[in-house]
Design a protein around this motif. Structure first.
Motif, short mmCIF file in Angstrom:
data_model
loop_
_atom_site.label_atom_id
_atom_site.label_comp_id
_atom_site.label_asym_id
_atom_site.label_seq_id
_atom_site.Cartn_x
_atom_site.Cartn_y
_atom_site.Cartn_z
N CYS A 217 5.30 -14.21 28.45
CA CYS A 217 4.23 -14.39 27.47
C CYS A 217 4.77 -15.22 26.31
O CYS A 217 5.94 -15.09 25.94
CB CYS A 217 3.75 -13.02 26.99
SG CYS A 217 2.33 -13.08 25.90
N LYS A 218 3.89 -16.04 25.74
CA LYS A 218 4.28 -16.91 24.61
C LYS A 218 3.12 -16.91 23.62
O LYS A 218 1.96 -17.04 24.01
CB LYS A 218 4.54 -18.31 25.15
CG LYS A 218 4.92 -19.34 24.13
CD LYS A 218 5.02 -20.69 24.81
CE LYS A 218 6.22 -21.47 24.46
NZ LYS A 218 7.50 -20.92 24.38
N ALA A 219 3.45 -16.75 22.34
CA ALA A 219 2.42 -16.74 21.31
C ALA A 219 2.86 -17.59 20.12
O ALA A 219 4.05 -17.72 19.86
CB ALA A 219 2.15 -15.31 20.84
N THR A 220 1.89 -18.15 19.43
CA THR A 220 2.13 -18.86 18.18
C THR A 220 1.21 -18.23 17.14
O THR A 220 0.01 -18.07 17.39
CB THR A 220 1.81 -20.36 18.31
OG1 THR A 220 2.57 -20.90 19.40
CG2 THR A 220 2.15 -21.10 17.04
N LEU A 221 1.80 -17.85 16.01
CA LEU A 221 1.03 -17.20 14.95
C LEU A 221 1.29 -17.87 13.62
O LEU A 221 2.38 -18.37 13.37
CB LEU A 221 1.40 -15.71 14.85
CG LEU A 221 0.99 -14.92 16.08
CD1 LEU A 221 2.21 -14.55 16.89
CD2 LEU A 221 0.19 -13.71 15.72
N GLU A 222 0.25 -17.88 12.78
CA GLU A 222 0.36 -18.49 11.46
C GLU A 222 -0.03 -17.45 10.40
O GLU A 222 -0.94 -16.65 10.62
CB GLU A 222 -0.56 -19.70 11.36
CG GLU A 222 -0.36 -20.51 10.10
CD GLU A 222 -1.12 -21.81 10.17
OE1 GLU A 222 -0.46 -22.87 10.18
OE2 GLU A 222 -2.36 -21.77 10.21
N TYR A 223 0.68 -17.49 9.28
CA TYR A 223 0.50 -16.52 8.21
C TYR A 223 0.29 -17.23 6.89
O TYR A 223 0.85 -18.30 6.65
CB TYR A 223 1.73 -15.60 8.10
CG TYR A 223 1.95 -14.83 9.37
CD1 TYR A 223 1.33 -13.61 9.56
CD2 TYR A 223 2.73 -15.36 10.39
CE1 TYR A 223 1.49 -12.92 10.75
CE2 TYR A 223 2.89 -14.68 11.58
CZ TYR A 223 2.27 -13.45 11.75
OH TYR A 223 2.42 -12.78 12.93
N TYR A 224 -0.48 -16.58 6.02
CA TYR A 224 -0.65 -17.05 4.66
C TYR A 224 0.21 -16.17 3.77
O TYR A 224 0.16 -14.94 3.85
CB TYR A 224 -2.12 -16.96 4.23
CG TYR A 224 -2.37 -17.49 2.84
CD1 TYR A 224 -2.42 -18.86 2.62
CD2 TYR A 224 -2.51 -16.61 1.78
CE1 TYR A 224 -2.62 -19.35 1.34
CE2 TYR A 224 -2.72 -17.11 0.49
CZ TYR A 224 -2.78 -18.47 0.28
OH TYR A 224 -2.97 -18.96 -0.97
N ALA A 225 1.03 -16.79 2.92
CA ALA A 225 1.92 -16.05 2.02
C ALA A 225 1.14 -15.51 0.83
O ALA A 225 0.39 -16.23 0.17
CB ALA A 225 3.05 -16.94 1.56
N LEU A 226 1.34 -14.22 0.55
CA LEU A 226 0.70 -13.55 -0.57
C LEU A 226 1.71 -13.34 -1.69
O LEU A 226 2.59 -14.16 -1.88
CB LEU A 226 0.10 -12.22 -0.08
CG LEU A 226 -0.91 -12.35 1.07
CD1 LEU A 226 -1.21 -10.99 1.66
CD2 LEU A 226 -2.18 -13.03 0.59
N LYS A 227 1.63 -12.25 -2.39
CA LYS A 227 2.53 -11.98 -3.53
C LYS A 227 3.93 -11.63 -3.06
O LYS A 227 4.16 -11.27 -1.90
CB LYS A 227 1.96 -10.86 -4.39
CG LYS A 227 1.94 -9.51 -3.70
CD LYS A 227 1.39 -8.45 -4.62
CE LYS A 227 1.49 -7.09 -3.92
NZ LYS A 227 1.17 -5.99 -4.81
N ASP A 228 4.88 -11.72 -3.97
CA ASP A 228 6.27 -11.37 -3.69
C ASP A 228 6.38 -9.89 -3.37
O ASP A 228 5.67 -9.06 -3.94
CB ASP A 228 7.16 -11.69 -4.90
CG ASP A 228 7.37 -13.17 -5.12
OD1 ASP A 228 7.03 -13.96 -4.20
OD2 ASP A 228 7.87 -13.54 -6.18
N ILE A 229 7.30 -9.57 -2.47
CA ILE A 229 7.62 -8.17 -2.16
C ILE A 229 8.54 -7.67 -3.26
O ILE A 229 9.56 -8.29 -3.56
CB ILE A 229 8.32 -8.06 -0.79
CG1 ILE A 229 7.37 -8.52 0.33
CG2 ILE A 229 8.80 -6.64 -0.55
CD1 ILE A 229 8.02 -8.62 1.69
N THR A 230 8.17 -6.57 -3.87
CA THR A 230 9.02 -5.96 -4.89
C THR A 230 9.69 -4.74 -4.27
O THR A 230 9.02 -3.90 -3.68
CB THR A 230 8.23 -5.57 -6.14
OG1 THR A 230 7.14 -4.73 -5.76
CG2 THR A 230 7.69 -6.80 -6.85
N LEU A 231 10.98 -4.69 -4.40
CA LEU A 231 11.75 -3.60 -3.80
C LEU A 231 11.97 -2.48 -4.79
O LEU A 231 12.02 -2.63 -5.95
CB LEU A 231 13.09 -4.10 -3.28
CG LEU A 231 13.00 -5.27 -2.29
CD1 LEU A 231 14.41 -5.71 -1.89
CD2 LEU A 231 12.23 -4.85 -1.06
#
Length: 136
Positions: free
Chosen positions: A122-136
């Protein structure tokens, strides 16, 4: 805690839907993730092969995790999947995610599922939109 360990903890001790995915992290680095999809009867469709919905859910989870290694939360904007070969649900699969592009707003990843014998199933291509920074 650094971003990689933060993300590992959220995959290995997840809440919600991800907790139902039979994943074991092998490697997690910036823009890259390799995992094992563990065999289980619950992974099967009525024909005994891995259910296509599981492939997509796992692809979205591992690619999204790889995208978040850049320190921002992401949301899926699109995904395309190609089911190339069947795989029995009683066999583990290796899932490898690689970064195609990590832009300021859009991040694109390829996910490949292999048998232990290196057959691409199986092969997939996915695209994401970047949101706010992750705060640890």
């Amino acid at each position: 805690m650094d971003i990689i360990n933060y993300l590992k903890n959220n995959i290995e001790s997840p809440k919600g839907f991800i907790g139902h995915l039979p994943l074991e992290i092998i490697t997690l680095e910036t823009g890259y993730m390799k995992a094992r999809l563990k065999a289980s009867p619950e992974n099967a469709n009525p024909f005994g092969t891995v259910h296509g919905g599981l492939y997509f859910a796992v692809a979205d989870t591992v690619a999204g995790t790889a995208a978040m290694t850049h320190g921002r939360y992401v949301t899926t904007t699109s995904g395309h999947i190609h089911y190339l070969n069947g795989s029995r649900a009683e066999n583990d699969l290796i899932v490898e995610t690689s970064e195609i592009k990590a832009g300021q707003s859009l991040l694109t990843y390829e996910v490949n599922f292999y048998t232990e014998d290196q057959i691409l199933v199986c092969k997939a291509t996915l695209e994401y939109y970047a949101l706010k920074d992750i705060t640890l």
